[in-house]
Write a protein that holds these residues in place. Structure first.
Motif, short mmCIF file in Angstrom:
data_model
loop_
_atom_site.label_atom_id
_atom_site.label_comp_id
_atom_site.label_asym_id
_atom_site.label_seq_id
_atom_site.Cartn_x
_atom_site.Cartn_y
_atom_site.Cartn_z
N ALA A 225 0.97 -1.02 0.13
CA ALA A 225 -0.02 -0.08 0.03
C ALA A 225 0.86 1.15 0.22
O ALA A 225 2.16 1.19 0.48
N ALA A 227 2.65 4.62 1.11
CA ALA A 227 2.97 5.02 2.31
C ALA A 227 2.04 6.13 2.73
O ALA A 227 1.47 6.96 2.05
N ILE A 228 2.04 6.35 4.22
CA ILE A 228 1.56 7.74 4.67
C ILE A 228 2.34 9.18 4.38
O ILE A 228 3.67 8.89 4.70
N GLN A 348 -5.95 5.21 8.57
CA GLN A 348 -5.19 5.35 7.37
C GLN A 348 -3.94 4.43 7.39
O GLN A 348 -3.44 4.08 6.55
N VAL A 350 -1.98 1.02 9.69
CA VAL A 350 -2.21 -0.15 11.11
C VAL A 350 -0.78 -0.57 11.59
O VAL A 350 0.26 -0.71 10.58
N GLU B 6 -3.07 -4.49 3.85
CA GLU B 6 -2.57 -3.58 2.84
C GLU B 6 -3.30 -3.70 1.67
O GLU B 6 -3.25 -2.85 0.63
N LEU B 10 -4.23 0.04 3.35
CA LEU B 10 -3.98 0.41 4.75
C LEU B 10 -2.31 0.02 4.69
O LEU B 10 -2.02 -1.17 4.87
N PRO B 11 -1.27 0.99 4.90
CA PRO B 11 -0.06 0.60 4.99
C PRO B 11 0.12 -0.12 6.22
O PRO B 11 -0.48 0.55 7.45
N THR B 12 0.54 -1.26 6.70
CA THR B 12 0.77 -2.11 7.88
C THR B 12 1.94 -2.45 8.18
O THR B 12 2.44 -3.17 7.53
N ALA B 13 2.24 -1.92 9.44
CA ALA B 13 3.56 -2.47 10.04
C ALA B 13 3.28 -3.59 10.82
O ALA B 13 2.51 -3.57 11.70
N ASN B 28 4.29 -7.08 4.11
CA ASN B 28 5.04 -6.03 3.28
C ASN B 28 5.95 -5.54 4.11
O ASN B 28 7.07 -5.10 3.56
N ARG B 29 5.46 -5.02 5.15
CA ARG B 29 6.35 -4.04 6.04
C ARG B 29 6.54 -4.74 7.39
O ARG B 29 5.74 -5.10 8.35
N ILE B 65 5.48 2.25 7.97
CA ILE B 65 4.11 2.85 7.43
C ILE B 65 4.40 4.31 6.45
O ILE B 65 3.54 4.43 5.74
N THR B 66 5.55 4.90 6.92
CA THR B 66 5.83 6.18 6.02
C THR B 66 6.87 5.96 4.85
O THR B 66 7.23 6.97 4.27
N THR B 67 7.20 4.91 4.73
CA THR B 67 8.14 4.20 3.48
C THR B 67 7.68 3.82 2.56
O THR B 67 6.92 2.86 2.60
N GLU B 68 7.75 4.60 1.37
CA GLU B 68 7.42 3.80 -0.04
C GLU B 68 8.16 2.75 -0.10
O GLU B 68 9.33 2.71 -0.07
N ILE B 69 7.53 1.65 -0.33
CA ILE B 69 8.27 0.25 -0.75
C ILE B 69 7.74 -0.43 -1.99
O ILE B 69 6.78 -0.11 -2.39
N GLN B 70 8.47 -1.02 -2.83
CA GLN B 70 8.29 -1.67 -4.06
C GLN B 70 8.06 -3.21 -3.67
O GLN B 70 7.34 -3.70 -4.61
N ALA B 71 8.68 -3.89 -2.69
CA ALA B 71 8.55 -5.16 -2.31
C ALA B 71 8.67 -5.32 -0.85
O ALA B 71 9.01 -4.18 -0.12
N GLN B 72 8.39 -6.59 -0.33
CA GLN B 72 8.50 -6.82 1.01
C GLN B 72 9.76 -6.36 1.50
O GLN B 72 11.04 -6.52 0.89
#
Lengths: 355, 76
Positions: A225, A227-228, A348, A350, B6, B10-13, B28-29, B65-72
């Motif tokens: 997804a 990023a925030i 937004q 989790v 995800e 929802l970006p999920t840590a 993923n994260r 959750i604030t990092t743009e990622i392309q893969a796991q």
């Protein structure tokens, strides 16, 4: 003249060895002469087989650092093999059913024993055990039920397949009840590949059933997804599979194979305490989580960061279930239902904790 | 469950004790935690130190959750 029996080593966890339950999950590997627990079933499944030694280790000791755990098992094995009259011809591990930590340990021990000692090894796991995807290419895995109700079948399968490996016979997944390893085996077919492909194509064109000769693996991966962008205004939610629920477990969430999840208010709550919350997870020793539930559901730390303005707001409700031998299908449903509710109220991102 | 979050955008840590399982299942994260019975704490440490460990892990989850990622990605 008596025939010599086939000497076998058996690996199991602290639970099946009768050392203890979760309070002993940190136990280092230990050696026992002869068979223990399910090892006796191995011996009664085939009178030609004799368990000369059993290695048992704690689930947490192995799973928390698999590499070091496997090294410790192999070191113990080395010590005892040096004294043994017979070199073992086979290692059997488990069965571990759908137990995640135990399954990882069984498969990793099998792989190491094969590679480093040249001894064939077999384990038995449920197809959904997370160890299957990691190890199925290297390790022979007999298909087992999801829980101990399937003990006898799993033991019979392990012994049958294990003895075939001792004799050097090929293992064929469909006939032997093992999980597919993704290896190709040569065989002679009645017609050429071109003819078979055309026959398949004709069936496909006429809408008939056909069976592929080369099934594609299914990788269920989700694209990450986005990023925030602005954490300072974002609403976050906390979710756990670690079984933290309000004291008394109002929804009666099961300690294993959970059939539901709970939604609980944390509005105005700064921290979890032993008085307000508890763990109902049956897959780890809950002593530390019960004494301080923040160790699994970190509400105190989230509140501190919320107050410091690191993120906008923590959602007033947290969701919890027990991730202990829970089927993938059910977990997917929990995830979908919770996600829909979170999206609906404008959450937004989790933070998800697992034990 | 984290995959379904995800999938819903929802970006999920995933703070978890057994990283290989999280990887296999397809989170993923991933944020590696302390230990299975106490992923976000350490009862052997004094309370202050234990809270600091927990705070650092949750901070890392915020980073995830604030990092743009392309893969796991494992955040450790």
């Amino acid at each position: 003249m008596m025939t010599r029996k086939t000497p076998v080593i058996h690996y199991m966890n602290q639970f099946f060895a009768g050392i203890g339950a979760e309070e002993q999950a940190g136990a280092r590997p230990m050696w026992f002469d002869g068979s223990k627990g399910p090892g006796r079933l191995l011996e009664s499944a085939d009178s030609e087989l004799q368990v000369i030694g059993t290695i048992a280790a704690g689930d947490n000791f192995m799973a928390e650092n698999l590499e070091a755990g496997v090294d410790a098992v192999l070191a113990l094995l080395d010590t005892h093999l040096a004294e043994a009259a017979d070199r073992p011809k086979l290692l059997l591990a488990g069965p571990a059913f759908n137990a995640g930590r135990y399954g990882m340990a069984c498969a990793a021990v099998c792989m190491a024993v094969q590679e480093r000692l040249g001894i064939p090894a077999v384990t038995a796991l449920h197809p959904e055990n997370p160890a299957v995807d990691n190890y199925r290419r290297q390790v022979t895995i007999v298909r087992a039920a999801s829980n101990v109700m399937g003990m006898q079948d799993a033991v019979d399968g392990m012994v049958r397949v294990g003895m075939k490996r001792v004799r050097g016979e090929p293992i064929v997944a469909a006939a032997d009840g093992t999980l597919l390893r993704g290896l190709r085996q040569n065989h002679f077919a009645a017609s050429s590949g071109a003819e078979r492909a055309l026959a398949m194509l004709l069936k496909k064109l006429s809408g008939e059933q056909f069976e592929t000769e080369y099934a594609m693996p299914v990788f269920d991966r989700v694209p990450p997804a986005p990023a925030i962008k602005d954490l300072a205004t974002a609403t976050l939610a906390i979710v756990t599979s670690g079984g933290i629920v309000p004291h008394g477990n109002p929804d009666r969430i099961e300690s294993a194979s959970a059939s539901k999840f709970g939604a609980y208010s944390i509005a105005g709550l700064d921290s979890l305490t032993a008085e307000t919350h508890q763990s109902v997870h049956g897959g780890y020793d809950p002593t530390y989580a019960n004494a301080d539930p923040n160790r699994v559901l970190p509400l105190d730390a989230l509140r501190a960061l919320e107050r410091a303005g690191r993120f906008g707001r923590l959602h007033d409700i947290y969701y919890a279930t027990v991730g202990n031998a829970t089927s993938v299908r059910r977990a997917v449903r929990f995830g979908q239902e919770i996600a829909a509710m979170l999206v609906n109220v404008g959450v937004q991102a989790v933070v998800f904790t697992s034990t | 469950m984290v995959k379904e979050f995800e999938r819903a955008g929802l970006p999920t840590a995933h703070i978890c004790s057994i990283v290989p399982i999280s990887k296999t299942v397809g989170a993923n994260r991933i944020v590696p935690a302390v230990a299975i019975p106490h992923p976000l704490g350490d009862p052997k440490k004094p309370p202050d130190e234990e809270r600091a460990i927990r705070l650092a892990l949750v901070e890392r989850a915020l980073e995830a959750i604030t990092t743009e990622i392309q893969a796991q990605t494992v955040f450790d």
